[in-house]
Motif scaffolding. Structure first.
Motif, short mmCIF file in Angstrom:
data_model
loop_
_atom_site.label_atom_id
_atom_site.label_comp_id
_atom_site.label_asym_id
_atom_site.label_seq_id
_atom_site.Cartn_x
_atom_site.Cartn_y
_atom_site.Cartn_z
N VAL A 1 0.81 -1.23 0.00
CA VAL A 1 0.00 0.00 0.00
C VAL A 1 0.84 1.28 0.00
N SER A 2 2.16 1.13 0.08
CA SER A 2 3.03 2.31 0.14
C SER A 2 4.24 2.17 -0.77
N GLU A 3 4.67 3.30 -1.27
CA GLU A 3 5.97 3.37 -1.93
C GLU A 3 6.99 3.61 -0.83
N ILE A 4 8.04 2.80 -0.78
CA ILE A 4 9.00 2.87 0.32
C ILE A 4 10.40 3.00 -0.26
N LYS A 5 11.08 4.08 0.09
CA LYS A 5 12.43 4.34 -0.40
C LYS A 5 13.31 4.84 0.74
N SER A 6 14.60 4.68 0.59
CA SER A 6 15.53 5.24 1.57
C SER A 6 16.22 6.45 0.98
N GLY A 7 16.86 7.23 1.83
CA GLY A 7 17.55 8.44 1.39
C GLY A 7 19.01 8.18 1.10
N GLY A 8 19.79 9.23 1.15
CA GLY A 8 21.22 9.10 0.87
C GLY A 8 21.98 10.32 1.34
N THR A 9 23.31 10.17 1.44
CA THR A 9 24.17 11.25 1.91
C THR A 9 25.20 11.60 0.85
#
Length: 430
Positions: free
Chosen positions: A243-251
């Motif tokens: 039910v969700s789009e799930i992503k991680s960030g970055g540095t």
């Protein structure tokens, strides 16, 4: 009721500790206090206390009751009402406490105990406020570090060398009273915040089990058992990834100044995830930094969840578009007619303990988050649940703002009153 008269001082003199009102004195602490070495030689049964930097005198874990008693306590030092004590060898060497109990108590022989001997010159509450102020705590730490020991030490002879301002005794009392009133207001606000947080916790447990129904009607709610516990029969259980789009960030690389200097794009660390709405950040990256890293811009309304360390499982709700580091996952509902981001934000708070336990990770990953199970009520029920919890959060935010204002007021009044820039007198007592 106690009434105070405040006024600005204009007549100052230069002293060893700066400008002070003409009639104020400056004394060394050793001129007005003495160390007390009285021990419990008669083996009397008194409560045993330790000293906390935050809570002051607290009952020792070993001796909660007088009946729990040992002959070894005959070497313990006696403290009486209005005596001070501190541990001379600890990291928080500024943790001096004022004993307020009417009955005598005992502290470990390692503590330094002292008392005011010039009672006609020095008020104990005034002295306590001085010694607990940031200025004097820093001075105490400076003295303790100057001994060159790995372990900080504050000898009583060193404490006695500290210079303190000495207004007339009635003014000392007035200063202490004013600061105590502000402190008590802050403590009451903290109690309201704590109680409201407990209410929120109880409400989440109720709402995510029975839905938005009164307590009196819970028996009418038909429940079903699921992998995540009891929920209303008409609710579904789904995986977050469904039910969700799930992503991680970055540095972006810290070695590349062009990725950071003069950046305009907000960038958020996982520490900002504290089960709260996120309104701002102090760090920014550039367009070049965004293009040359795995960082990505999450929209306003994205639910953030920390995947690493002390904040693992803690959430944040973005109130503006922003990027995050790689230790944060951003969750955005695929269809806002099926899943409310605010509902998701609150539900994940409710599952904080399970998140860490079920995952078994010190570092979580996207696969685990995508497989995480959540209940899915009809959208109208999600919105009703979120509205209730958001109202509680707004109450907490208001009280937090009040607490911050009282903290700032206390610091300002402490500085002004202790320097004599603002003078105070007690008008009368009714």
């Amino acid at each position: 009721m106690m009434k105070f008269n405040f006024y600005h001082e204009t007549n100052f003199k230069q002293t060893e500790i700066g400008l002070l009102p003409q009639e104020w004195e400056v004394v060394k602490l050793g001129e007005v206090v003495n160390e007390s070495k009285a021990k419990n030689k008669n083996n009397e049964k008194f409560n045993v206390y330790s000293v906390s930097n935050i809570r002051g005198f607290v009952l020792s874990n070993e001796f909660f009751e007088k009946q729990v008693y040992s002959k070894n306590l005959q070497n313990y030092k006696i403290v009486e009402e209005n005596y001070f004590a501190y541990n001379p060898a600890r990291v928080n060497v500024g943790s001096i406490a004022l004993f307020s109990e009417k009955e005598k108590g005992l502290v470990s022989p390692m503590y330094i105990v002292f008392k005011i001997v010039e009672k006609e010159k020095l008020n104990h509450h005034y002295l306590f406020k001085i010694l607990k102020s940031e200025k004097y705590i820093n001075e105490i730490k400076r003295i303790s570090k100057s001994r060159g020991s790995v372990r900080q030490i504050l000898a009583f002879v060193d404490l006695c060398e500290i210079l303190i301002p000495l207004p007339p005794l009635p003014e000392q009392q007035a200063i202490a009273e004013v600061l105590s009133i502000i402190q008590q207001a802050k403590e009451k606000t903290e109690a309201v915040i704590k109680a409201t947080r407990e209410i929120k916790k109880s409400m989440m447990k109720h709402l995510f089990t029975y839905g938005n129904v009164p307590l009196s009607d819970v028996d009418r709610v038909k429940l079903k058992e699921t992998e995540i516990g009891s929920i209303p029969e008409h609710w579904q259980v789904v995986r977050l990834g469904e039910v969700s789009e799930i992503k991680s960030g970055g540095t972006p690389s810290k070695k590349e100044e062009t990725y950071w200097v003069n950046g305009k794009i907000p960038w958020i660390r996982s520490e900002k995830c504290q089960d709260c709405f996120i309104y701002n950040t102090k760090e920014f990256i550039t367009e070049e930094g965004l293009s040359n890293s795995s960082a990505k811009i999450f929209e306003k309304g994205t639910v953030l969840i920390a995947m690493v360390g002390a904040t693992i499982g803690k959430t944040g709700y973005l109130m503006f578009p922003a990027t995050t580091n790689q230790n944060v996952a951003g969750l955005k509902p695929n269809n806002t007619q099926i899943l409310s981001s605010l509902y998701l934000f609150y539900y994940l708070q409710n599952r904080y303990n399970d998140f860490a336990k079920e995952g078994g990770y010190k570092i979580a990953n996207l696969s685990f988050i995508k497989s995480f199970l959540i209940p899915l009520p009809p959208l109208s029920e999600q919105q009703a649940i979120a509205d209730i919890l958001q109202a509680i959060d707004e109450k907490i935010q208001k009280e937090e703002a009040k607490k911050k204002a009282l903290e700032n007021l206390f610091k300002s009044m402490l500085s002004n009153l202790m320097s004599g820039r603002i003078r105070v007198k007690i008008e009368n007592k009714e």
